[in-house]
Design an enzyme around this catalytic site. Sequence first.
Site, PDB file in Angstrom:
ATOM      1  CB  CYS A 115      -0.944   0.006   1.196  1.00 57.04           C
ATOM      2  SG  CYS A 115      -1.989  -1.451   1.217  1.00 57.04           S
ATOM      3  CG  HIS A 247      -3.364   3.171   2.265  1.00 55.18           C
ATOM      4  ND1 HIS A 247      -3.770   2.926   0.973  1.00 55.18           N
ATOM      5  CD2 HIS A 247      -3.476   1.989   2.932  1.00 55.18           C
ATOM      6  CE1 HIS A 247      -4.108   1.656   0.865  1.00 55.18           C
ATOM      7  NE2 HIS A 247      -3.942   1.066   2.036  1.00 55.18           N
ATOM      8  CG  ASN A 277      -6.675  -1.286   1.201  1.00 49.59           C
ATOM      9  OD1 ASN A 277      -5.988  -0.769   0.330  1.00 49.59           O
ATOM     10  ND2 ASN A 277      -6.166  -1.825   2.290  1.00 49.59           N
TER      11      ASN A 277
HETATM   12  N1  COA Z   1     -18.748  -9.140   8.845  1.00 51.55           N
HETATM   13  C1  COA Z   1     -19.229  -9.426  10.062  1.00 51.55           C
HETATM   14  N2  COA Z   1     -18.450  -9.770  11.091  1.00 51.55           N
HETATM   15  C2  COA Z   1     -17.125  -9.803  10.876  1.00 51.55           C
HETATM   16  C3  COA Z   1     -16.561  -9.529   9.619  1.00 51.55           C
HETATM   17  C4  COA Z   1     -17.427  -9.186   8.582  1.00 51.55           C
HETATM   18  N3  COA Z   1     -16.998  -8.888   7.347  1.00 51.55           N
HETATM   19  N4  COA Z   1     -15.218  -9.650   9.723  1.00 51.55           N
HETATM   20  C5  COA Z   1     -14.946 -10.004  10.992  1.00 51.55           C
HETATM   21  N5  COA Z   1     -16.107 -10.116  11.688  1.00 51.55           N
HETATM   22  C6  COA Z   1     -16.285 -10.460  13.087  1.00 51.55           C
HETATM   23  C7  COA Z   1     -15.121 -11.215  13.656  1.00 51.55           C
HETATM   24  O1  COA Z   1     -15.238 -12.595  13.379  1.00 51.55           O
HETATM   25  C8  COA Z   1     -15.246 -10.921  15.125  1.00 51.55           C
HETATM   26  O2  COA Z   1     -16.212 -11.746  15.680  1.00 51.55           O
HETATM   27  P1  COA Z   1     -16.008 -12.374  17.156  1.00 51.55           P
HETATM   28  O3  COA Z   1     -15.966 -11.176  18.066  1.00 51.55           O
HETATM   29  O4  COA Z   1     -17.208 -13.234  17.327  1.00 51.55           O
HETATM   30  O5  COA Z   1     -14.716 -13.093  17.100  1.00 51.55           O
HETATM   31  C9  COA Z   1     -15.806  -9.497  15.153  1.00 51.55           C
HETATM   32  O6  COA Z   1     -16.367  -9.271  13.847  1.00 51.55           O
HETATM   33  C10 COA Z   1     -14.766  -8.440  15.418  1.00 51.55           C
HETATM   34  O7  COA Z   1     -13.664  -8.665  14.569  1.00 51.55           O
HETATM   35  P2  COA Z   1     -12.366  -7.846  14.702  1.00 51.55           P
HETATM   36  O8  COA Z   1     -11.311  -8.437  13.797  1.00 51.55           O
HETATM   37  O9  COA Z   1     -12.046  -7.646  16.142  1.00 51.55           O
HETATM   38  O10 COA Z   1     -12.844  -6.444  14.105  1.00 51.55           O
HETATM   39  P3  COA Z   1     -12.060  -5.099  14.038  1.00 51.55           P
HETATM   40  O11 COA Z   1     -12.825  -4.054  14.735  1.00 51.55           O
HETATM   41  O12 COA Z   1     -10.610  -5.264  14.390  1.00 51.55           O
HETATM   42  O13 COA Z   1     -12.135  -4.752  12.494  1.00 51.55           O
HETATM   43  C11 COA Z   1     -10.791  -4.796  10.497  1.00 51.55           C
HETATM   44  C12 COA Z   1     -11.534  -5.623  11.540  1.00 51.55           C
HETATM   45  C13 COA Z   1     -10.146  -5.747   9.506  1.00 51.55           C
HETATM   46  C14 COA Z   1     -11.794  -3.923   9.782  1.00 51.55           C
HETATM   47  C15 COA Z   1      -9.735  -3.916  11.197  1.00 51.55           C
HETATM   48  O14 COA Z   1      -8.966  -4.697  12.068  1.00 51.55           O
HETATM   49  C16 COA Z   1      -8.821  -3.242  10.228  1.00 51.55           C
HETATM   50  O15 COA Z   1      -9.236  -2.386   9.460  1.00 51.55           O
HETATM   51  N6  COA Z   1      -7.538  -3.536  10.261  1.00 51.55           N
HETATM   52  C17 COA Z   1      -6.569  -2.922   9.381  1.00 51.55           C
HETATM   53  C18 COA Z   1      -6.779  -3.418   7.991  1.00 51.55           C
HETATM   54  C19 COA Z   1      -5.893  -2.730   7.020  1.00 51.55           C
HETATM   55  O16 COA Z   1      -5.689  -1.567   7.124  1.00 51.55           O
HETATM   56  N7  COA Z   1      -5.381  -3.509   6.075  1.00 51.55           N
HETATM   57  C20 COA Z   1      -4.595  -3.025   5.032  1.00 51.55           C
HETATM   58  C21 COA Z   1      -3.328  -2.462   5.509  1.00 51.55           C
HETATM   59  S1  COA Z   1      -2.586  -1.556   4.311  1.00 51.55           S
END
Ligand code: COA
Length: 320
Positions: A115, A247, A277
């Site tokens: 990214c 980004h 993204n």
């Molecule tokens: N729909 C519904 N539920 C979802 C889901 C989806 N698409 N994806 C994950 N979940 C669930 C998980 O299973 C988890 O359930 P649980 O509590 O029963 O285990 C719950 O939602 C919370 O998941 P979590 O991973 O803690 O969510 P989060 O608040 O951390 O958000 C991201 C997840 C991926 C959106 C976040 O971590 C993020 O944006 N990270 C950075 C990603 C990024 O920038 N990537 C590129 C880098 S350049």
Amino acid sequence: MSEIYSEIIGTGSYLPEKIVTNEDLSKVVDTSDEWIFTRTGIKERRVADDGEYTSDLSARAISDALKNANVSVDDVDLLIVATITPDLVFPATACIVQKKLGLKNAVVFDIQAACSGFVYGLTVADAMIKSGQYKTAVVVGAETLSRITDWTDRTTCVLFGDGAGAAVLRATSKKTGILSYSIKSDGNYVDILKATGGPSMTKTSGNIYMEGKEVFKLAVARMPEISKEVVAKAGYTMADVDCFIPHQANVRIIDAALKNLDIPEEKVVKSIQSHGNISSACIPLALNIATKNGQLKKGDKVLLTAMGAGFTWGSVFLEF
Ligand code: COA
């Protein structure tokens, strides 16, 4: 000899026609528009056609940027394609783009910094322009992430999309354009965000692996840090930033950066809602969107900051 600077003289972009909404995804995996939007700020993403590859998206974005810059293909002497979804393992996607566009006077190559690819590309182009050997460079960030996405994994498939954005840079003796930059990498984090599939033209099943929370924490810490570094390096303060283009990975990461940097909401470009993204394509795409909608004007001081797999991160501070 007077110093040489690199100014952006045109931007362009291309998004594939096919739109996949959060609603569409909720029919395929156990998710909802409400979850995706509140956790990421994304509403929809684009997906490339079967026969459409990263080189095609690049070529479209570059053509748009060259037209907007009023530069002919023959004038381009450097092309850098930033991508993590190359058409093939080799040759470089840049060579395929060179053939498609007839960039006969350019030296071309790819860079892979996930990214941060476009930000890395700008710094490499700037250094090559500063060497005095190149005058008109194109940097494009282009991805077909849909090809390496696991469409059965709700934790990643909701995040990514396809598209391309490009900028044309020209050498100038005026003190404008890129004023400062910093790029960094830390290979200790190789395992928290990676993909073993690809390249884009092979029909591999997707396999992006991401430890979302770890990535989130790193982005929230490193992006403000490096932003402050480049603005200070150029002799300015955060209050001088007219436009912040981070980004577009997650709106919550952008909001955390805004708070940390004390940048007001009206100065940030947020385009994630309509494309998700797209890794290296996000910043040039947002740059082009902001140019077209008038948010970004000639002479504005612009801060570009990215963070991606590797880990790689970087910032460019420029006068537009
Ligand atoms: N729909 C519904 N539920 C979802 C889901 C989806 N698409 N994806 C994950 N979940 C669930 C998980 O299973 C988890 O359930 P649980 O509590 O029963 O285990 C719950 O939602 C919370 O998941 P979590 O991973 O803690 O969510 P989060 O608040 O951390 O958000 C991201 C997840 C991926 C959106 C976040 O971590 C993020 O944006 N990270 C950075 C990603 C990024 O920038 N990537 C590129 C880098 S350049």
